[in-house]
Design a protein around this motif. Structure first.
Motif, PDB file in Angstrom:
ATOM      1  N   TRP A  23       3.799 -94.404-104.144  1.00 18.47           N
ATOM      2  CA  TRP A  23       3.730 -95.725-104.760  1.00 18.47           C
ATOM      3  C   TRP A  23       2.998 -95.577-106.078  1.00 18.47           C
ATOM      4  CZ3 TRP A  23      -0.732 -98.171-106.319  1.00 18.47           C
ATOM      5  CH2 TRP A  23      -0.577 -99.466-106.827  1.00 18.47           C
ATOM      6  N   ALA A  24       3.426 -96.353-107.090  1.00 18.71           N
ATOM      7  CA  ALA A  24       2.755 -96.335-108.390  1.00 18.71           C
ATOM      8  C   ALA A  24       2.752 -97.740-108.971  1.00 18.71           C
ATOM      9  CB  ALA A  24       3.459 -95.383-109.346  1.00 18.71           C
ATOM     10  N   THR A  25       1.761 -98.019-109.812  1.00 19.04           N
ATOM     11  CA  THR A  25       1.723 -99.316-110.495  1.00 19.04           C
ATOM     12  C   THR A  25       2.978 -99.489-111.335  1.00 19.04           C
ATOM     13  OG1 THR A  25       0.436 -98.270-112.262  1.00 19.04           O
ATOM     14  CG2 THR A  25      -0.791 -99.451-110.559  1.00 19.04           C
ATOM     15  N   THR A  26       3.479-100.720-111.417  1.00 25.48           N
ATOM     16  CA  THR A  26       4.682-100.997-112.198  1.00 25.48           C
ATOM     17  C   THR A  26       4.405-100.850-113.685  1.00 25.48           C
ATOM     18  OG1 THR A  26       5.438-102.538-110.503  1.00 25.48           O
ATOM     19  CG2 THR A  26       6.468-102.708-112.663  1.00 25.48           C
ATOM     20  N   ALA A  27       3.327-101.453-114.143  1.00 29.07           N
ATOM     21  CA  ALA A  27       2.970-101.366-115.558  1.00 29.07           C
ATOM     22  C   ALA A  27       2.356-100.013-115.864  1.00 29.07           C
ATOM     23  CB  ALA A  27       1.990-102.475-115.912  1.00 29.07           C
ATOM     24  N   ILE A  28       2.408 -99.610-117.131  1.00 29.78           N
ATOM     25  CA  ILE A  28       1.678 -98.426-117.579  1.00 29.78           C
ATOM     26  C   ILE A  28       0.191 -98.699-117.407  1.00 29.78           C
ATOM     27  CG2 ILE A  28       1.099 -97.019-119.591  1.00 29.78           C
ATOM     28  CD1 ILE A  28       3.921 -97.565-120.604  1.00 29.78           C
ATOM     29  N   GLY A  29      -0.540 -97.686-116.969  1.00 36.67           N
ATOM     30  CA  GLY A  29      -1.963 -97.851-116.700  1.00 36.67           C
ATOM     31  C   GLY A  29      -2.196 -98.147-115.231  1.00 36.67           C
ATOM     32  N   GLY A  30      -3.235 -98.936-114.954  1.00 33.22           N
ATOM     33  CA  GLY A  30      -3.561 -99.247-113.557  1.00 33.22           C
ATOM     34  C   GLY A  30      -4.116 -98.049-112.827  1.00 33.22           C
ATOM     35  N   GLY A  31      -4.918 -97.252-113.522  1.00 31.12           N
ATOM     36  CA  GLY A  31      -5.468 -96.040-112.921  1.00 31.12           C
ATOM     37  C   GLY A  31      -6.331 -96.323-111.702  1.00 31.12           C
ATOM     38  N   ILE A  32      -6.304 -95.396-110.750  1.00 27.64           N
ATOM     39  CA  ILE A  32      -7.142 -95.487-109.556  1.00 27.64           C
ATOM     40  C   ILE A  32      -8.283 -94.509-109.778  1.00 27.64           C
ATOM     41  CG2 ILE A  32      -7.200 -95.259-107.044  1.00 27.64           C
ATOM     42  CD1 ILE A  32      -4.110 -95.671-107.128  1.00 27.64           C
ATOM     43  N   TRP A  33      -9.374 -95.007-110.380  1.00 25.53           N
ATOM     44  CA  TRP A  33     -10.421 -94.121-110.876  1.00 25.53           C
ATOM     45  C   TRP A  33     -11.498 -93.805-109.836  1.00 25.53           C
ATOM     46  CZ3 TRP A  33      -8.484 -92.185-114.996  1.00 25.53           C
ATOM     47  CH2 TRP A  33      -7.746 -92.967-115.875  1.00 25.53           C
ATOM     48  N   GLY A  34     -11.551 -94.525-108.753  1.00 22.80           N
ATOM     49  CA  GLY A  34     -12.603 -94.310-107.766  1.00 22.80           C
ATOM     50  C   GLY A  34     -12.477 -92.933-107.138  1.00 22.80           C
ATOM     51  N   HIS A  35     -13.502 -92.096-107.296  1.00 25.39           N
ATOM     52  CA  HIS A  35     -13.353 -90.711-106.848  1.00 25.39           C
ATOM     53  C   HIS A  35     -13.454 -90.572-105.341  1.00 25.39           C
ATOM     54  CE1 HIS A  35     -17.773 -90.806-106.788  1.00 25.39           C
ATOM     55  NE2 HIS A  35     -17.708 -89.778-105.976  1.00 25.39           N
ATOM     56  N   GLY A  36     -13.800 -91.653-104.638  1.00 28.32           N
ATOM     57  CA  GLY A  36     -13.796 -91.600-103.177  1.00 28.32           C
ATOM     58  C   GLY A  36     -12.405 -91.589-102.593  1.00 28.32           C
ATOM     59  N   GLY A  37     -11.385 -91.852-103.425  1.00 22.62           N
ATOM     60  CA  GLY A  37     -10.005 -91.771-102.977  1.00 22.62           C
ATOM     61  C   GLY A  37      -9.539 -93.022-102.251  1.00 22.62           C
ATOM     62  N   VAL A  38      -8.552 -92.850-101.392  1.00 23.21           N
ATOM     63  CA  VAL A  38      -7.925 -93.962-100.675  1.00 23.21           C
ATOM     64  C   VAL A  38      -8.778 -94.337 -99.469  1.00 23.21           C
ATOM     65  CG1 VAL A  38      -5.863 -94.679 -99.410  1.00 23.21           C
ATOM     66  CG2 VAL A  38      -5.648 -93.209-101.435  1.00 23.21           C
ATOM     67  N   ALA A  39      -9.034 -95.643 -99.287  1.00 24.06           N
ATOM     68  CA  ALA A  39      -9.760 -96.132 -98.118  1.00 24.06           C
ATOM     69  C   ALA A  39      -8.758 -96.544 -97.044  1.00 24.06           C
ATOM     70  CB  ALA A  39     -10.639 -97.318 -98.494  1.00 24.06           C
ATOM     71  N   SER A  40      -9.171 -96.497 -95.785  1.00 24.49           N
ATOM     72  CA  SER A  40      -8.288 -96.873 -94.685  1.00 24.49           C
ATOM     73  C   SER A  40      -9.074 -97.598 -93.606  1.00 24.49           C
ATOM     74  CB  SER A  40      -7.617 -95.634 -94.086  1.00 24.49           C
ATOM     75  OG  SER A  40      -6.872 -95.968 -92.923  1.00 24.49           O
ATOM     76  N   ASP A  41      -8.442 -98.577 -92.982  1.00 20.17           N
ATOM     77  CA  ASP A  41      -9.042 -99.238 -91.820  1.00 20.17           C
ATOM     78  C   ASP A  41      -8.440 -98.719 -90.523  1.00 20.17           C
ATOM     79  OD1 ASP A  41      -6.514-100.359 -91.784  1.00 20.17           O
ATOM     80  OD2 ASP A  41      -7.192-102.440 -91.991  1.00 20.17           O
ATOM     81  N   GLY A  42      -7.725 -97.601 -90.621  1.00 21.04           N
ATOM     82  CA  GLY A  42      -7.081 -97.010 -89.457  1.00 21.04           C
ATOM     83  C   GLY A  42      -5.616 -97.377 -89.339  1.00 21.04           C
ATOM     84  N   THR A  43      -5.214 -98.438 -90.041  1.00 19.02           N
ATOM     85  CA  THR A  43      -3.812 -98.868 -90.020  1.00 19.02           C
ATOM     86  C   THR A  43      -3.238 -98.894 -91.433  1.00 19.02           C
ATOM     87  OG1 THR A  43      -4.186-100.231 -88.068  1.00 19.02           O
ATOM     88  CG2 THR A  43      -2.214-100.702 -89.357  1.00 19.02           C
ATOM     89  N   ASN A  44      -3.936 -99.553 -92.338  1.00 21.52           N
ATOM     90  CA  ASN A  44      -3.486 -99.694 -93.718  1.00 21.52           C
ATOM     91  C   ASN A  44      -4.413 -98.954 -94.672  1.00 21.52           C
ATOM     92  OD1 ASN A  44      -1.250-101.626 -93.226  1.00 21.52           O
ATOM     93  ND2 ASN A  44      -2.907-102.975 -92.574  1.00 21.52           N
TER      94      ASN A  44
END
Length: 334
Positions: free
Chosen positions: A29-50
């Motif tokens: 998945w990627a942002t539609t517009a140019i930009g929208g960087g995911i800068w948080g170095h902790g990465g992707v968070a999860s609640d176990g499902t999403n």
């Protein structure tokens, strides 16, 4: 994730890539517009499902929201529905875009607050000095958040931590003005964000937490990392911010720490990786009761005994008298 340039002429997007471990198929998945960087170095968070990510500013949108300045909820895949329940952006997102005031400078943090309505939350910390809490089961689209508070500082390039004590649920983070702060998330309808404590702490390290049983003897740890940091480990009482460990003595000085590095706690030890070695602190149980203070003044409460040996024989404690020595060739703890 995306690469580091952030000027309008750069053609980058915020990306999340998924690899199926059973057949190595790849989806993204990627942002539609140019930009929208995911800068948080902790990465992707999860609640176990999403999964949850927070994006930064986008370019050339003409005021049409296309994935920037937002919390995005992804299903396994990653798959994004595009529905309002699966994204949230503040009502002033376009102004944040224009000012390069990224919402996504810190990774999303999943928070559960027993007794609150809603109780299953996700946190974003923005470069606009605000903390935002959202119902992670229904983010709501472009709208007001469940709760919002000005927490000061420009929050970027670190990760937040959440923890529970007998006094409630907290979030803590280290901003770029050299302050580590903790806020309590109230068990109310709706929940609110209220100040708990702060400590001056140089460097830009991300905090982590230890307890003896999930709620008791909670210590918030952070290292004075990177340029301007003191290269030492620090520990603070999770409820009051009182100093538990103030960096130790000569033998506890680390070298080569980086802003992006964060410690971990495993089987009674804290490990912290620097450029060319791993440092270890051994924890033991029991600690002095700290003096409560809403804005305590850092004061060393422990000291380490220097030793000439190159290998650690730590005797520090989660309560703590950590003794740190470089371990050039550490053995993994299984």
């Amino acid at each position: 994730m995306c690469h580091t340039p952030v000027t309008p002429g750069d053609n980058y997007h915020g990306w999340v890539v998924g690899v199926d471990i059973s057949n190595t198929s790849v989806s993204a998945w990627a942002t539609t517009a140019i930009g929208g960087g995911i800068w948080g170095h902790g990465g992707v968070a999860s609640d176990g499902t999403n999964m949850f990510v927070v994006t930064g500013n986008t370019f050339n949108t003409a005021g049409n929201w296309m994935g920037g300045e937002a919390i995005i909820r992804l299903q396994a895949g990653p798959i994004w529905s595009g529905q309002p329940m699966d994204y949230w952006a503040p009502t002033n997102w376009f102004n944040l875009d224009l000012g390069d005031t990224d919402l996504g400078g810190v990774s999303a943090t999943v928070i559960d607050v027993p007794g609150a309505t809603p109780s299953e939350l996700v946190l974003a910390l923005g470069k606009d000095s605000n903390a935002y809490l959202l119902d992670r089961n229904n983010l709501g689209g472009v709208t007001l958040p469940v709760a919002q508070a000005n927490v000061s500082g420009i929050n970027r390039g670190t990760s937040a931590v959440t923890y529970h004590t007998r006094l409630g649920t907290y979030i803590a983070f280290h901003n770029d003005t050299g302050v580590i702060k903790a806020y309590k998330v109230t068990a109310t309808n709706p929940p609110t964000i209220i100040f708990a404590w702060s400590q001056t702490q140089n460097g830009r390290g991300s905090p982590w937490v230890t307890t003896i049983d999930g709620t008791n003897n909670t210590i918030v740890w952070v290292a004075g990392t990177g340029n301007g940091g003191d290269q030492r480990l620090h520990g603070y009482d999770g409820d009051t911010g009182a100093v538990i460990y103030a960096g130790g003595g000569v033998n506890e000085l680390m070298t080569g720490t980086q802003q992006w590095n964060t410690g971990i706690a495993v089987r009674g030890r804290i490990y912290f990786a620097a450029d060319d070695k791993i440092y270890a602190f051994m924890l033991s149980f029991g600690r002095p009761t700290p003096t409560p203070s809403t804005t305590p003044t850092p004061t060393a409460t422990t000291s380490a005994t220097p030793t000439a040996t190159a290998r650690p024989t730590p005797t520090a404690r989660p309560n703590l008298t950590p003794r740190l020595r470089p371990t050039p060739a550490p053995r993994p703890s299984l």
